[in-house]
Structures are given as structure tokens and as C-alpha cells.
Design a protein around this motif. Structure first.
Motif, short mmCIF file in Angstrom:
data_model
loop_
_atom_site.label_atom_id
_atom_site.label_comp_id
_atom_site.label_asym_id
_atom_site.label_seq_id
_atom_site.Cartn_x
_atom_site.Cartn_y
_atom_site.Cartn_z
N LYS A 93 -8.84 5.56 -10.69
CA LYS A 93 -10.11 5.11 -10.11
C LYS A 93 -11.15 4.78 -11.19
CE LYS A 93 -9.51 7.77 -5.89
NZ LYS A 93 -9.94 8.98 -5.15
N SER B 16 0.83 -1.20 0.00
CA SER B 16 0.00 0.00 0.00
C SER B 16 0.87 1.26 0.00
CB SER B 16 -0.92 -0.01 1.22
OG SER B 16 -1.66 1.18 1.29
N GLU B 17 1.89 1.27 0.84
CA GLU B 17 2.79 2.43 0.90
C GLU B 17 3.57 2.58 -0.41
OE1 GLU B 17 5.23 2.29 4.40
OE2 GLU B 17 3.49 2.39 5.72
N GLN B 18 3.97 1.46 -1.00
CA GLN B 18 4.69 1.50 -2.27
C GLN B 18 3.80 2.06 -3.37
OE1 GLN B 18 7.96 0.85 -2.77
NE2 GLN B 18 7.61 1.65 -4.80
N LYS B 19 2.54 1.65 -3.39
CA LYS B 19 1.60 2.15 -4.39
C LYS B 19 1.40 3.65 -4.23
CE LYS B 19 -3.09 1.58 -6.13
NZ LYS B 19 -4.37 0.89 -6.00
N GLU B 20 1.24 4.09 -2.99
CA GLU B 20 1.05 5.51 -2.71
C GLU B 20 2.26 6.32 -3.17
OE1 GLU B 20 0.78 8.26 1.25
OE2 GLU B 20 -0.30 6.35 1.29
N GLN B 21 3.46 5.84 -2.87
CA GLN B 21 4.68 6.53 -3.30
C GLN B 21 4.80 6.55 -4.81
OE1 GLN B 21 6.81 8.36 -1.43
NE2 GLN B 21 5.31 7.96 0.18
N SER B 22 4.43 5.46 -5.46
CA SER B 22 4.50 5.38 -6.92
C SER B 22 3.55 6.39 -7.56
CB SER B 22 4.16 3.98 -7.40
OG SER B 22 5.12 3.07 -6.99
N ILE B 23 2.36 6.51 -7.02
CA ILE B 23 1.39 7.46 -7.56
C ILE B 23 1.88 8.90 -7.36
CG2 ILE B 23 -0.96 8.39 -7.26
CD1 ILE B 23 -1.84 5.46 -6.72
N LYS B 24 2.47 9.19 -6.21
CA LYS B 24 3.02 10.53 -5.97
C LYS B 24 4.14 10.84 -6.96
CE LYS B 24 1.98 10.99 -1.08
NZ LYS B 24 2.53 11.04 0.29
N GLU C 61 -4.26 9.93 -9.66
CA GLU C 61 -5.05 9.14 -8.71
C GLU C 61 -6.51 9.06 -9.14
OE1 GLU C 61 -5.23 8.53 -3.91
OE2 GLU C 61 -4.79 10.53 -4.68
N GLN D 99 2.58 11.36 -10.41
CA GLN D 99 1.91 12.66 -10.48
C GLN D 99 2.93 13.78 -10.66
OE1 GLN D 99 -1.61 13.33 -10.43
NE2 GLN D 99 -0.73 15.20 -11.26
#
Length: 144
Positions: free
Chosen positions: A87, A52-60, A83, A63
Motif C-alpha cells: 500500500k 482480484s482473487e489471483q492477487k489476493e491469493q498471491s499476497i497470501k 499487504e 506473506q
């Protein structure tokens, strides 16, 4: 019955220098080798939390790259936030892709690359651009 703590000994061995992930692993191995109490070095973290943290960092990161690039202006107009785009469930047909990228069988695009001589829309009201197709073309009025 006597329980003994087994002594685990770590030694750092440099390998794969220059690779970010390997360098991070090397750094953690160095820290573990210096620390006598291994439990202080590592905390067990669930795989789902790491993912989950890796996905969040990848999206940041994505972006930031998306915001800074000068390319893809038409696509950015449709999808400014990565993001939000992720969705959506989209059916990426050739026509959809042509519209959201401004590439493909759009006369202004084909004219830009000298594939055709005239960028004029079949409606004869101006060049056939994405903007024209979506907002101005009288031939597509019933589609709105």
C-alpha cells in the motif's frame, strides 16, 4: 425460424503433464468432456474478479513465504505485513534500501564481510548498525 441447440463435444487430451496450470486445465477439460450439459461446468466470471482473487491469493502465498523465511530480519522489522507494504509508495533510493535491508554502505555490514577493518560509527559511540543509525547516533540527532 427454428433455433437449434448445437451440440458441442469435448474430449480430454493429455498435454504438458507436470505443469500445475496445465494440469488444472486438463482436469477441467476432463470434467467438461464427461458432462453433457456444458453450462453446468463453467460459470462466466469477469476478468476483474479473477484478477482480484489471483492477487489476493498471491499476497497470501507471499506473506506465508515471508513469515516462514529466516532471512531478511531487518527488512521484516520494517515491513512485517506484505499487504501493508504494498500500500506504500516508496522512493527506493540507495540509502533507503541500505537501511531497510541492512546491506550496503553500513559499516557493520561491510565489516561482517571483511571489506573494512573497523565497524565503528564515525560518532565513536559503537558499531554503525541500522539500529544505531536510526535510534542512537548523535551525528544524526537533528534528522530525528
Amino acid at each position: 425460424m427454428e433455433l437449434r441447440k448445437s451440440r458441442v463435444e469435448f474430449r480430454w487430451i493429455k498435454a504438458h503433464a507436470g505443469h500445475r496450470g496445465n494440469e488444472m486445465a486438463d482436469q477441467q477439460a476432463k470434467e467438461a468432456a464427461r458432462n453433457k450439459n456444458i453450462e453446468e461446468c463453467y460459470i462466466k466470471i469477469r476478468k476483474s474478479v479473477v484478477m482480484s482473487e489471483q492477487k489476493e491469493q498471491s499476497i497470501k502465498w507471499w506473506q506465508r513465504e515471508w513469515t516462514e523465511t529466516t532471512k531478511g530480519a531487518i527488512t521484516k522489522a520494517f515491513f512485517p505485513k506484505i499487504e501493508d507494504r504494498l500500500k506504500l509508495r516508496l522512493n527506493a533510493t540507495p540509502n533507503f534500501t541500505a537501511i531497510v535491508t541492512g546491506h550496503g554502505n553500513i559499516k557493520a555490514y561491510l565489516h561482517k564481510y571483511k571489506i573494512i577493518d573497523d565497524p565503528t560509527c564515525p560518532c565513536r559511540k559503537g558499531p554503525q548498525t541500522v539500529q544505531h543509525i536510526i535510534f542512537d547516533c548523535p551525528l544524526l540527532e537533528k534528522e530525528k
